[in-house]
Design a protein around this motif. Structure first.
Motif, PDB file in Angstrom:
ATOM      1  N   SER A 100       0.861  -1.193   0.000  1.00 22.86           N
ATOM      2  CA  SER A 100       0.000   0.000   0.000  1.00 22.86           C
ATOM      3  C   SER A 100       0.887   1.229   0.000  1.00 22.86           C
ATOM      4  O   SER A 100       2.042   1.183   0.443  1.00 22.86           O
ATOM      5  CB  SER A 100      -0.940   0.009   1.215  1.00 22.86           C
ATOM      6  OG  SER A 100      -0.200   0.090   2.415  1.00 22.86           O
ATOM      7  N   ASP A 113      -4.334   0.893  -2.155  1.00 22.46           N
ATOM      8  CA  ASP A 113      -3.903  -0.507  -2.145  1.00 22.46           C
ATOM      9  C   ASP A 113      -3.108  -0.786  -3.407  1.00 22.46           C
ATOM     10  O   ASP A 113      -3.446  -0.307  -4.503  1.00 22.46           O
ATOM     11  CB  ASP A 113      -5.112  -1.436  -2.081  1.00 22.46           C
ATOM     12  CG  ASP A 113      -5.820  -1.367  -0.739  1.00 22.46           C
ATOM     13  OD1 ASP A 113      -5.139  -1.139   0.276  1.00 22.46           O
ATOM     14  OD2 ASP A 113      -7.055  -1.518  -0.708  1.00 22.46           O
ATOM     15  N   LYS A 194      -9.911  -3.599  -5.183  1.00 21.26           N
ATOM     16  CA  LYS A 194      -9.641  -2.198  -4.844  1.00 21.26           C
ATOM     17  C   LYS A 194      -8.213  -1.769  -5.145  1.00 21.26           C
ATOM     18  O   LYS A 194      -7.847  -0.622  -4.888  1.00 21.26           O
ATOM     19  CB  LYS A 194      -9.939  -1.973  -3.351  1.00 21.26           C
ATOM     20  CG  LYS A 194     -11.411  -2.168  -2.991  1.00 21.26           C
ATOM     21  CD  LYS A 194     -11.654  -1.934  -1.514  1.00 21.26           C
ATOM     22  CE  LYS A 194     -13.111  -2.163  -1.158  1.00 21.26           C
ATOM     23  NZ  LYS A 194     -13.376  -1.982   0.300  1.00 21.26           N
ATOM     24  N   PHE A 463      -8.101   1.800  13.440  1.00 25.93           N
ATOM     25  CA  PHE A 463      -7.823   2.518  12.190  1.00 25.93           C
ATOM     26  C   PHE A 463      -6.328   2.439  11.927  1.00 25.93           C
ATOM     27  O   PHE A 463      -5.536   2.102  12.807  1.00 25.93           O
ATOM     28  CB  PHE A 463      -8.291   3.974  12.265  1.00 25.93           C
ATOM     29  CG  PHE A 463      -7.770   4.753  13.437  1.00 25.93           C
ATOM     30  CD1 PHE A 463      -6.621   5.527  13.340  1.00 25.93           C
ATOM     31  CD2 PHE A 463      -8.435   4.719  14.669  1.00 25.93           C
ATOM     32  CE1 PHE A 463      -6.137   6.245  14.423  1.00 25.93           C
ATOM     33  CE2 PHE A 463      -7.956   5.427  15.759  1.00 25.93           C
ATOM     34  CZ  PHE A 463      -6.803   6.199  15.641  1.00 25.93           C
ATOM     35  N   ARG A 464      -5.936   2.754  10.693  1.00 29.49           N
ATOM     36  CA  ARG A 464      -4.522   2.664  10.349  1.00 29.49           C
ATOM     37  C   ARG A 464      -4.084   3.892   9.556  1.00 29.49           C
ATOM     38  O   ARG A 464      -4.883   4.553   8.902  1.00 29.49           O
ATOM     39  CB  ARG A 464      -4.223   1.386   9.566  1.00 29.49           C
ATOM     40  CG  ARG A 464      -4.818   1.299   8.182  1.00 29.49           C
ATOM     41  CD  ARG A 464      -4.354   0.021   7.480  1.00 29.49           C
ATOM     42  NE  ARG A 464      -4.872  -1.171   8.103  1.00 29.49           N
ATOM     43  CZ  ARG A 464      -4.137  -2.225   8.409  1.00 29.49           C
ATOM     44  NH1 ARG A 464      -2.848  -2.247   8.128  1.00 29.49           N
ATOM     45  NH2 ARG A 464      -4.675  -3.289   8.973  1.00 29.49           N
ATOM     46  N   SER A 505      -8.006  -9.441  11.466  1.00 29.79           N
ATOM     47  CA  SER A 505      -7.615  -9.005  10.125  1.00 29.79           C
ATOM     48  C   SER A 505      -7.056 -10.158   9.302  1.00 29.79           C
ATOM     49  O   SER A 505      -6.800 -10.010   8.119  1.00 29.79           O
ATOM     50  CB  SER A 505      -6.558  -7.908  10.209  1.00 29.79           C
ATOM     51  OG  SER A 505      -5.356  -8.411  10.775  1.00 29.79           O
ATOM     52  N   VAL A 635      -1.466   0.130  12.875  1.00 26.67           N
ATOM     53  CA  VAL A 635      -2.870   0.040  13.271  1.00 26.67           C
ATOM     54  C   VAL A 635      -3.033   0.537  14.698  1.00 26.67           C
ATOM     55  O   VAL A 635      -2.343   0.076  15.614  1.00 26.67           O
ATOM     56  CB  VAL A 635      -3.383  -1.404  13.166  1.00 26.67           C
ATOM     57  CG1 VAL A 635      -4.885  -1.446  13.441  1.00 26.67           C
ATOM     58  CG2 VAL A 635      -3.082  -1.986  11.801  1.00 26.67           C
ATOM     59  N   THR A 665      -7.141   5.464   7.301  1.00 28.27           N
ATOM     60  CA  THR A 665      -7.939   4.524   6.518  1.00 28.27           C
ATOM     61  C   THR A 665      -8.455   3.390   7.402  1.00 28.27           C
ATOM     62  O   THR A 665      -8.015   3.218   8.542  1.00 28.27           O
ATOM     63  CB  THR A 665      -7.102   3.922   5.373  1.00 28.27           C
ATOM     64  OG1 THR A 665      -6.010   3.186   5.933  1.00 28.27           O
ATOM     65  CG2 THR A 665      -6.572   5.006   4.464  1.00 28.27           C
ATOM     66  N   ASP A 666      -9.360   2.604   6.820  1.00 31.17           N
ATOM     67  CA  ASP A 666      -9.883   1.388   7.459  1.00 31.17           C
ATOM     68  C   ASP A 666     -10.382   1.653   8.878  1.00 31.17           C
ATOM     69  O   ASP A 666     -10.071   0.911   9.818  1.00 31.17           O
ATOM     70  CB  ASP A 666      -8.819   0.288   7.493  1.00 31.17           C
ATOM     71  CG  ASP A 666      -8.354  -0.116   6.109  1.00 31.17           C
ATOM     72  OD1 ASP A 666      -9.143   0.029   5.168  1.00 31.17           O
ATOM     73  OD2 ASP A 666      -7.197  -0.568   5.972  1.00 31.17           O
ATOM     74  N   ARG A 668     -12.743   1.186  11.579  1.00 33.59           N
ATOM     75  CA  ARG A 668     -13.806   0.232  11.891  1.00 33.59           C
ATOM     76  C   ARG A 668     -13.795  -0.083  13.375  1.00 33.59           C
ATOM     77  O   ARG A 668     -12.747  -0.062  14.013  1.00 33.59           O
ATOM     78  CB  ARG A 668     -13.623  -1.074  11.108  1.00 33.59           C
ATOM     79  CG  ARG A 668     -13.954  -0.962   9.622  1.00 33.59           C
ATOM     80  CD  ARG A 668     -13.989  -2.338   8.992  1.00 33.59           C
ATOM     81  NE  ARG A 668     -14.459  -2.280   7.632  1.00 33.59           N
ATOM     82  CZ  ARG A 668     -13.665  -2.202   6.566  1.00 33.59           C
ATOM     83  NH1 ARG A 668     -12.357  -2.144   6.738  1.00 33.59           N
ATOM     84  NH2 ARG A 668     -14.173  -2.168   5.354  1.00 33.59           N
ATOM     85  N   LEU A 673     -15.285  -5.557  12.373  1.00 32.72           N
ATOM     86  CA  LEU A 673     -14.272  -6.475  11.848  1.00 32.72           C
ATOM     87  C   LEU A 673     -14.682  -7.922  12.084  1.00 32.72           C
ATOM     88  O   LEU A 673     -14.503  -8.783  11.213  1.00 32.72           O
ATOM     89  CB  LEU A 673     -12.916  -6.199  12.501  1.00 32.72           C
ATOM     90  CG  LEU A 673     -12.213  -4.906  12.101  1.00 32.72           C
ATOM     91  CD1 LEU A 673     -10.973  -4.691  12.962  1.00 32.72           C
ATOM     92  CD2 LEU A 673     -11.828  -4.939  10.633  1.00 32.72           C
TER      93      LEU A 673
END
Length: 810
Positions: A100, A113, A194, A463-464, A505, A635, A665-666, A668, A673
């Motif tokens: 990424s 990505d 993606k 989140f990351r 993950s 993360v 990003t990400d 959640r 998850l």
């Protein structure tokens, strides 16, 4: 043709004469055909359509295997380069791995990505860029920075500017030259829709610590195109031979990675999903079979009512073949109507099924009710019409003309009750099989939902973001120190930490280690999952520290090097020993000479599940990020005192205030998850459960219909019994006994079939077996009770017959 048209008009008239009968048949068929069409639309998109590349049947996936085919493993770069140089079966052999980047220099920094690939990816796939060109072999050399970008990224971030080719873009602080734009429908891998950037393996070839020279670092996938005439089996044998040679040539690193496997790319892409879809398609086909059984029984009863009509037609010269054809045409018209309504149901249900599937089934997003799927629905409708219409038609054609006309049209058909009884037994059998499968999946899903994860998932936000080496190589420790201080000070935040690998993950990094007390050859060193974490990570996740201590502020680069292990690690590598105080050397044999420094075990924590569908506890160990400043915790995990979702804008603003070129990003919550992890088991459970429920309903309705028909045929007999003094309770028991015999036969056969075929569900079950006695017993009781309830109303009607009225019945 004229007579066939006449039969068609006659069939339509019959449908109009009996609207209730027609509606029941069409509705039953619509449910069965609609369900089959919906499932087939997914099967067609996932299993039957070829991969979107040139001659996809020649594409294969090549895997390294750990310890003689026991466990698949990724490839190291040196092993891949040897595979590519020594094989005699591939036109192209390409490596690839996920990556990424942070794209800056656009309106707003974005996370993209990416995939790192060999230079000949596009020639192997037979795909050309929409703009520009593909990679050249020279662009695998160290220092080269070129990229292909996706059509979506080109439109979203560069306004579809056709002068993009040749322009430099900043990816995670490094300049890359854009050499091409891929077509809008291009995806590689097909399971990663993606991906926005593809670049060459040159990005991994760095002067220091390059994985290109590290035979002990396994992180690559390999995909190849077979030479013309070469089979998958031949390629598999060739790669096994090469892997065996490498194991002898490099015993320090390849002793355990001593085998390989080659399989078609489609099979590799689908994995266990293929079994899941085949099971569901089989289940929905059985539902349609039950529906056809019900309709067949209805038609047998209807043929009895039309006996005089058929006898009159026979007397007027109609042949047996003519009678069969007329009745089959009527069945086909009914099936066509049911198929049309079923297709409409499929149009409505397919989007709901796709939402249920989510990303759990590769390529399912391409499913839809298109021409091939409509063709399938047409074929299924025609087959269903023959299945449920042929036996009643043949039975009707055997009319005894004289006795039927003398009896005034009420003489029985020659089909006999045994046929209807056999259909019911078959329906009960299928109902048991489907309900047992659904019960096992429900039991499995419940156990997945209530398993011990090793941490508390509620009120956790994850989140990351990326801190690229180009800007943070020297200042990363200070950045994270300030970041976590400010993050923990936010209102509503109870605790916060960071980790390189986030639970739920499915990411993992398996790294070997040395134990000085139990020395082993480097090629046979033990390994376990490694995770880099920040301080407060265990407190944030609420992971219990079982022995020793947590990491603290005193664990710095200059202090004694420490590590923490989980309970599974202690059980496997220190059975009946005290692990605290033991010293291990992580990373030995997998990195630069000497590996990482010796570390003392200072704590033991509970086991943390990496995924919801993990089948066993995995040994793992943790290193403090404060002692490895060149590594970054990508993360963040935040335990909140308020609703976790409500903190998203605040944490985004915090990261932006520290560096506007770092996109978050990400984002959640941990329950989200977990829900994503359960999407495939949930999909299997809901669909098979729905089909089992439908099958059970149809079976109950069918049994009710057969018992009602049986009572109506035996009305005079029952009246005679009652007139001669039989008790109504005896009549009730007589009818229920008839139903119970049919149910017992179906349950016994269904239970045997469930036990024999339970292995088909083996890969879909967690925490239970395919022969769970409690589930099977509950299913047998449920189906039996439902069947007896459906037979009770006809039995009560039989017991309530007035003898005089029954005796007057002709």
């Amino acid at each position: 043709m004229g007579s066939l048209w006449k039969d068609l008009r006659q069939a339509i008239r019959q449908m109009r004469k009996s609207p209730g009968f027609t509606a029941v048949v069409v509705a039953t068929l619509a449910l069965g055909i609609g369900a089959n069409t919906t499932v087939f639309s997914v099967v067609d998109a996932v299993l039957l359509r070829p991969l979107p590349y040139m001659q996809p049947q020649r594409l294969v996936e090549a895997e390294s295997f750990f310890d003689k085919n026991v466990e698949p493993s990724n490839l190291s770069y040196p092993d891949f380069l040897d595979w590519r140089a020594q094989n005699s079966v591939f036109e192209h052999l390409v490596s690839y791995h996920d990556n990424s980047y942070t794209l800056t220099g656009v309106a707003r920094a974005v996370h993209v990505d990416a995939e790192v690939v060999s230079w000949d990816l596009l020639p192997m796939l037979g795909v050309n860029p929409e703009l520009g060109r593909g990679f050249t072999q020279d662009e695998e050399k160290r220092g080269t920075r070129v990229a292909l970008i996706s059509h979506g990224l080109w439109e979203a971030q560069f306004g579809a500017d056709k002068t993009i080719v040749g322009r430099t873009v900043s990816l995670s602080g490094e300049l890359f030259t854009v050499i091409g734009v891929m077509p809008a429908n291009f995806r590689f891998p097909v399971t990663a829709p993606k991906n926005g950037i593809w670049t060459t393996l040159a990005v991994d070839d760095t002067p220091t610590g390059s994985p290109m020279a590290n035979r002990g670092m396994h992180w690559l996938n390999a995909m190849g195109r077979l030479k013309p005439g070469v089979t998958v089996a031949q390629a598999d044998g060739d790669m096994k031979a090469i892997t065996a040679r490498l194991a002898k040539q490099y015993p320090n690193t390849n002793t355990t990675h001593n085998s390989a496997r080659v399989q078609s790319e489609l099979d590799a892409t689908l994995g266990d999903t293929k079994t899941l879809l085949v099971v569901i398609l089989g289940a929905v086909a059985l539902v349609l079979l039950i529906a056809c059984g019900n309709i067949g029984n209805l038609l047998l009863a209807r043929v009895r009512d039309r006996r005089r009509e058929i006898a009159m037609r026979t007397a007027l010269g109609a042949s047996r073949a003519r009678i069969v054809r007329q009745l089959l045409v009527e069945s086909m018209v009914l099936s066509a109507a049911g198929g049309a309504v079923g297709c409409a149901l499929a149009f409505l249900c397919t989007p709901a099924v796709l939402r249920l599937i989510g990303d759990s089934v590769p390529r399912a997003a391409d499913a839809g009710v298109d021409l091939p799927v409509l063709g399938f629905a047409l074929v299924v409708s025609l087959i269903a019409g023959v299945v449920f219409g042929l036996v009643p038609a043949m039975s009707a054609s055997k009319t005894d003309l004289v006795s039927t006309l003398k009896a005034g049209g009420t003489a029985d058909v020659s089909g006999r009750d045994w046929l209807r009884s056999a259909v019911i037994v078959g329906q009960v059998t299928v109902g048991i099989v489907l309900t047992a499968g659904a019960g096992l999946l429900i039991s499995s899903f419940v156990k997945l939902m209530h398993q011990d994860l090793g941490f508390q998932p509620d009120h956790l936000l994850t989140f990351r973001f990326e801190t690229p080496d180009t800007r943070y190589k020297e200042t990363r420790p200070q950045f994270y120190r300030e970041y976590f201080e400010r993050l923990r000070a936010l209102p509503g935040v109870k605790a916060a930490g960071g980790t390189l690998i986030l639970p739920m993950s499915e990411d993992s990094a398996d790294v070997s280690f040395e134990n000085p007390e139990h020395p082993m050859p480097q090629g046979l060193l033990p390994s376990a999952d490694i995770t880099l974490i920040s301080g407060d990570y265990f407190r944030t996740m609420e992971v219990p520290v079982l022995k020793g201590r947590d990491f603290n502020d005193a664990d710095t680069v200059d202090s004694p090097q420490v590590m923490i292990i989980n309970q599974a690690f202690a059980d496997k590598y220190f059975p009946n020993e005290e692990p605290l105080g033991k010293k291990l050397k992580p990373g030995a044999g997998g990195g630069k000479p000497g590996g990482l420094p010796m570390r003392e075990i200072v704590g033991v924590v509970g086991n943390i599940r990496h995924s919801m569908t993990q089948r066993r506890e995995r040994p793992g160990y943790f290193l403090p990020a404060s002692q490895l400043p060149s590594w970054c915790c990508l993360v963040s995990v935040v335990r909140t005192q308020v609703d976790a979702d409500s903190l998203e804008p605040t944490v985004r603003q915090l990261v932006t205030s520290l560096d506007k070129d770092i996109p978050v990003t990400d984002v959640r919550t941990m329950p989200e998850l977990m829900s994503l992890q359960l999407s495939q088991p949930r999909f299997a459970m809901v669909l098979l459960g729905a089909f089992a429920a439908l099958a059970l309903i149809l079976t109950v309705v069918g049994l009710y219909g057969v018992m009602t028909y049986s009572v109506s045929r035996r009305t005079r007999e029952i009246g005679v019994r009652l007139a001669l003094g039989a008790q109504r309770a005896v009549v009730l028991r007589m009818v229920l006994r008839e139903a119970a015999i049919l149910l017992a036969a179906g349950v016994a056969i269904g239970l045997a079939a469930s036990l024999a075929g339970g292995s088909a569900l083996k890969t879909m079950l967690y925490g239970t077996t395919s022969r769970d006695p409690l589930v099977l017993a509950a299913v047998c009781i449920l189906v039996t009770m439902a069947g007896l309830v459906s037979a009770f109303l006809p039995a009560m009607r039989a017991a309530g017959i007035e003898p005089m009225e029954a005796l007057r019945t002709d």
